[in-house]
Design an enzyme around this catalytic site. Structure first.
Site, PDB file in Angstrom:
ATOM      1  CD  GLU A  40      -7.012   6.415   5.625  1.00 44.61           C
ATOM      2  OE1 GLU A  40      -5.842   6.762   5.831  1.00 44.61           O
ATOM      3  OE2 GLU A  40      -7.559   6.477   4.507  1.00 44.61           O
TER       4      GLU A  40
ATOM      5  CG  HIS B  42      -1.927   1.132   1.165  1.00 41.24           C
ATOM      6  ND1 HIS B  42      -3.248   0.926   0.843  1.00 41.24           N
ATOM      7  CD2 HIS B  42      -1.809   2.466   1.389  1.00 41.24           C
ATOM      8  CE1 HIS B  42      -3.895   2.079   0.868  1.00 41.24           C
ATOM      9  NE2 HIS B  42      -3.035   3.037   1.204  1.00 41.24           N
TER      10      HIS B  42
END
Length: 271
Positions: free
Chosen positions: A213, A57
């Site tokens: 998130e 990521h």
């Protein structure tokens, strides 16, 4: 005849004196004193030989941009997104490409030979997409770079995002991305997950979506992602990134959620 033999190395399981035979880019034989010819041989000198590191990521279009246009004083995601929005109009093709090349050279030197990077597609010029496609091509002999079409400003929040995402995929971007928790409502976030997974299914592509998130226990887009994965038969081809709201969720709900994620074979990059 093999393409390459790497002789006299120690494997991660501590087996010493091993030879590694490679043909067409794949390991085809591992044993001591490999008795076969090869186009090229490398003496490993008794050193450890291991698989490379993988960065699963990353945001390569933003790499090495600390302090531009200024430092994120709060250290929060929302300020970071605002700063990126201010910086985007100043970016050039050469700047993005130069920073990405520098980062990749550092990665290669440290044994990191595979990077999955999200690239912002919410820009009519797709300048970051073009630059990173070139970087992927330039460095293909040395590092595997996988690009994710990332609608940073929201797939539905930005009215141009769907068309730009499709255009980025047409140009050769590898993976469908998303950011459902940044949409204006939970319903629009869920709808974006559905549409993005449908695009991936139609095109035979992978999915890697920023999910939840935040610290909000009601941010549950990973549930929708797992459901859409099962509905569309995308098992094993979908990744949920971040998933940070899970630490705030009720334990009973999470026990069901984790079973759903496992059944759907959704991968988690929990950073």
């Amino acid at each position: 005849m093999l393409d390459l033999i790497i002789r006299n190395v120690v494997l991660p399981d501590e087996r010493p004196g091993q030879d590694i035979g490679i043909k067409d880019g794949r390991i085809v034989d591992i044993r001591p004193a490999l008795d076969i010819e090869a186009v090229e041989e490398i003496d490993g000198g008794g050193y450890l030989l291991s698989p490379p590191f993988v960065d699963s990521h990353f945001h390569m279009d933003a790499t090495l941009s600390y302090g531009r246009p200024r430092v994120n004083a709060s250290g929060t995601l929302l300020e970071g997104i605002r700063l990126w929005g201010e910086l985007k109009p100043e970016l050039t093709h050469a700047d993005i490409k130069d920073r990405a090349h520098r980062l990749c050279r550092w990665a290669i030197a440290k044994g990191n030979l595979a990077i999955r990077t999200h690239v912002d597609i919410c820009d009519p010029s797709l300048i970051a997409v073009e630059a990173l496609l070139e970087v992927r091509s330039d460095l293909r002999p040395f590092i595997d770079i996988q690009l994710v079409a990332f609608p940073q400003d929201g797939f539905y929040r930005d009215p141009t995002a769907e068309a730009l995402l499709l255009k980025a995929l047409d140009k050769g971007v590898d993976v469908v991305g998303g950011i459902p928790h940044f949409e204006r409502t939970m319903a629009e976030g869920a709808r974006s997950v559905q549409r993005l997974c449908e695009i991936a299914a139609e095109r035979g592509l992978l999915v890697d979506m920023h999910c939840d998130e935040s610290d909000d226990p009601l941010s549950r887009h990973i549930e929708t992602l797992a459901y859409q994965t099962q509905r569309l038969g995308l098992h094993g081809r979908v990744t949920g990134s971040h998933l940070t709201s899970m630490h705030s969720m009720d334990n009973y709900y999470v026990s069901k959620l984790m079973a759903l994620i496992q059944e759907a074979q959704v991968h988690a990059v929990a950073n």
